[in-house]
Design a protein around this motif. Sequence first.
Motif, PDB file in Angstrom:
ATOM      1  N   ALA A 232      18.569   0.287  40.820  1.00 20.58           N
ATOM      2  CA  ALA A 232      18.636  -0.744  39.781  1.00 20.58           C
ATOM      3  C   ALA A 232      18.062  -2.057  40.287  1.00 20.58           C
ATOM      4  O   ALA A 232      17.312  -2.760  39.572  1.00 20.58           O
ATOM      5  CB  ALA A 232      20.084  -0.923  39.334  1.00 20.58           C
ATOM      6  N   ILE A 233      18.386  -2.380  41.555  1.00 26.41           N
ATOM      7  CA  ILE A 233      17.859  -3.633  42.117  1.00 26.41           C
ATOM      8  C   ILE A 233      16.342  -3.561  42.257  1.00 26.41           C
ATOM      9  O   ILE A 233      15.615  -4.528  41.936  1.00 26.41           O
ATOM     10  CB  ILE A 233      18.531  -3.904  43.481  1.00 26.41           C
ATOM     11  CG1 ILE A 233      20.004  -4.260  43.282  1.00 26.41           C
ATOM     12  CG2 ILE A 233      17.819  -5.038  44.215  1.00 26.41           C
ATOM     13  CD1 ILE A 233      20.784  -4.372  44.559  1.00 26.41           C
ATOM     14  N   GLU A 234      15.821  -2.424  42.746  1.00 25.40           N
ATOM     15  CA  GLU A 234      14.358  -2.295  42.877  1.00 25.40           C
ATOM     16  C   GLU A 234      13.668  -2.392  41.521  1.00 25.40           C
ATOM     17  O   GLU A 234      12.617  -3.035  41.392  1.00 25.40           O
ATOM     18  CB  GLU A 234      14.040  -0.950  43.545  1.00 25.40           C
ATOM     19  CG  GLU A 234      14.387  -0.900  45.024  1.00 25.40           C
ATOM     20  CD  GLU A 234      14.058   0.443  45.632  1.00 25.40           C
ATOM     21  OE1 GLU A 234      13.680   1.358  44.846  1.00 25.40           O
ATOM     22  OE2 GLU A 234      14.168   0.595  46.869  1.00 25.40           O
ATOM     23  N   LYS A 235      14.254  -1.747  40.498  1.00 23.63           N
ATOM     24  CA  LYS A 235      13.657  -1.816  39.164  1.00 23.63           C
ATOM     25  C   LYS A 235      13.672  -3.241  38.629  1.00 23.63           C
ATOM     26  O   LYS A 235      12.667  -3.732  38.064  1.00 23.63           O
ATOM     27  CB  LYS A 235      14.421  -0.887  38.238  1.00 23.63           C
ATOM     28  CG  LYS A 235      13.839  -0.816  36.835  1.00 23.63           C
ATOM     29  CD  LYS A 235      14.631   0.170  35.991  1.00 23.63           C
ATOM     30  CE  LYS A 235      14.047   0.248  34.591  1.00 23.63           C
ATOM     31  NZ  LYS A 235      14.804   1.187  33.731  1.00 23.63           N
ATOM     32  N   ARG A 236      14.822  -3.921  38.843  1.00 23.25           N
ATOM     33  CA  ARG A 236      14.914  -5.292  38.348  1.00 23.25           C
ATOM     34  C   ARG A 236      13.953  -6.212  39.086  1.00 23.25           C
ATOM     35  O   ARG A 236      13.287  -7.057  38.483  1.00 23.25           O
ATOM     36  CB  ARG A 236      16.357  -5.786  38.528  1.00 23.25           C
ATOM     37  CG  ARG A 236      16.599  -7.174  37.931  1.00 23.25           C
ATOM     38  CD  ARG A 236      18.074  -7.503  37.883  1.00 23.25           C
ATOM     39  NE  ARG A 236      18.681  -7.533  39.233  1.00 23.25           N
ATOM     40  CZ  ARG A 236      19.519  -6.617  39.671  1.00 23.25           C
ATOM     41  NH1 ARG A 236      19.873  -5.592  38.889  1.00 23.25           N
ATOM     42  NH2 ARG A 236      20.043  -6.701  40.881  1.00 23.25           N
ATOM     43  N   GLU A 237      13.833  -6.020  40.395  1.00 19.46           N
ATOM     44  CA  GLU A 237      12.903  -6.841  41.166  1.00 19.46           C
ATOM     45  C   GLU A 237      11.461  -6.536  40.815  1.00 19.46           C
ATOM     46  O   GLU A 237      10.600  -7.447  40.804  1.00 19.46           O
ATOM     47  CB  GLU A 237      13.144  -6.618  42.656  1.00 19.46           C
ATOM     48  CG  GLU A 237      14.439  -7.194  43.170  1.00 19.46           C
ATOM     49  CD  GLU A 237      14.480  -8.707  43.028  1.00 19.46           C
ATOM     50  OE1 GLU A 237      13.422  -9.350  43.236  1.00 19.46           O
ATOM     51  OE2 GLU A 237      15.559  -9.243  42.715  1.00 19.46           O
ATOM     52  N   ALA A 238      11.165  -5.282  40.505  1.00 23.47           N
ATOM     53  CA  ALA A 238       9.797  -4.937  40.107  1.00 23.47           C
ATOM     54  C   ALA A 238       9.457  -5.607  38.780  1.00 23.47           C
ATOM     55  O   ALA A 238       8.335  -6.167  38.612  1.00 23.47           O
ATOM     56  CB  ALA A 238       9.658  -3.428  40.004  1.00 23.47           C
ATOM     57  N   GLU A 239      10.350  -5.594  37.839  1.00 25.45           N
ATOM     58  CA  GLU A 239      10.106  -6.258  36.558  1.00 25.45           C
ATOM     59  C   GLU A 239       9.951  -7.768  36.746  1.00 25.45           C
ATOM     60  O   GLU A 239       9.068  -8.399  36.135  1.00 25.45           O
ATOM     61  CB  GLU A 239      11.260  -5.956  35.595  1.00 25.45           C
ATOM     62  CG  GLU A 239      11.336  -4.494  35.175  1.00 25.45           C
ATOM     63  CD  GLU A 239      12.540  -4.212  34.300  1.00 25.45           C
ATOM     64  OE1 GLU A 239      13.368  -5.158  34.171  1.00 25.45           O
ATOM     65  OE2 GLU A 239      12.680  -3.077  33.791  1.00 25.45           O
ATOM     66  N   ARG A 240      10.839  -8.322  37.610  1.00 20.54           N
ATOM     67  CA  ARG A 240      10.723  -9.756  37.840  1.00 20.54           C
ATOM     68  C   ARG A 240       9.411 -10.098  38.524  1.00 20.54           C
ATOM     69  O   ARG A 240       8.769 -11.125  38.208  1.00 20.54           O
ATOM     70  CB  ARG A 240      11.892 -10.218  38.714  1.00 20.54           C
ATOM     71  CG  ARG A 240      11.996 -11.739  38.879  1.00 20.54           C
ATOM     72  CD  ARG A 240      13.189 -12.080  39.723  1.00 20.54           C
ATOM     73  NE  ARG A 240      13.033 -11.568  41.079  1.00 20.54           N
ATOM     74  CZ  ARG A 240      12.316 -12.172  42.038  1.00 20.54           C
ATOM     75  NH1 ARG A 240      11.678 -13.302  41.785  1.00 20.54           N
ATOM     76  NH2 ARG A 240      12.227 -11.631  43.235  1.00 20.54           N
ATOM     77  N   ARG A 241       8.939  -9.227  39.425  1.00 21.29           N
ATOM     78  CA  ARG A 241       7.670  -9.478  40.099  1.00 21.29           C
ATOM     79  C   ARG A 241       6.504  -9.434  39.111  1.00 21.29           C
ATOM     80  O   ARG A 241       5.567 -10.253  39.174  1.00 21.29           O
ATOM     81  CB  ARG A 241       7.477  -8.466  41.222  1.00 21.29           C
ATOM     82  CG  ARG A 241       6.255  -8.756  42.077  1.00 21.29           C
ATOM     83  CD  ARG A 241       6.232  -7.901  43.345  1.00 21.29           C
ATOM     84  NE  ARG A 241       6.318  -6.489  43.055  1.00 21.29           N
ATOM     85  CZ  ARG A 241       7.380  -5.757  43.322  1.00 21.29           C
ATOM     86  NH1 ARG A 241       8.456  -6.321  43.863  1.00 21.29           N
ATOM     87  NH2 ARG A 241       7.385  -4.472  43.056  1.00 21.29           N
TER      88      ARG A 241
END
Length: 275
Positions: A232-241
């Motif tokens: 979930a954190i990787e997905k959220r960080e990817a979207e934020r990036r």
Amino acid sequence: GYRTSPGSFKLSYYNEYKSYLSVVMIPLNTSLVKYDNPVLVSRTTDKKAPRKSPQHSPAPGVPSSSKGSKLPPVDGKSQQTEEILNAILPPREWTEGGHLWVQQVSSTPATRLDVINLQEQLDMRLQQRQARETGICPVRRELYSQCFDELIRQVTINCAERGLLLLKVRDEIRMTIAAYQTLYESSVAFGMRKALQAEQGKTDMQKKIEELEEDKMDLERQVNELKAKCDAIEKREAERRVVEEKKHAEEIQFLKRTNQQLKTQLEGIIAPSKK
């Protein structure tokens, strides 16, 4: 090496074994050892009647001798042989009809026919009592022990020294068998203790395995939860990036356009001044 006279040799062993050999109650007509006719010692109402002068009354079912007949005189050697026989094979005692009866081992010399009869009796009783031919068998041991006692009796009558030597051999064999029996019982007890300890250890180990299985399942559940959080954190960080990169690209484009406009304005200001 004993270098003493035959009489002192016999008496020394007689006194040695008389100190610990006691009268044993043995059922009648069950032993291979040859005994004399039972003798009435005393009534149960009499208090400790003297044992040395028993009343020679025949037991029930045993024919009595004539009243006029007298026992033959007993010399010192035969008396000593009887004492040794009584020390080696103690008399049998039992109570019947309120009377105390005693039966001493026979001092009659054995013949070749007696030995053959002993062999036949041994074989017959081994078959009757269904003694095992091999392995540990208390019945076979008892019968062979009785047969050996009878052979000791026969030998002692002819040669007391040889009989006492056989007695030592018999006692040594019994001592060895008793030692082996004690060792066997202790080994069985030790094996049982080890088996119980192993069973208890097995139960404890199974309980520990169950606890470890539960800990493993708990840790696996925690790992799965942490993996889900990480995804979930990787997905959220990817979207934020992606959003940040898009925003950064828009800012660059805005700055480029602004720079181009300022450049155009600056050129428009500088060009008329040169004319």
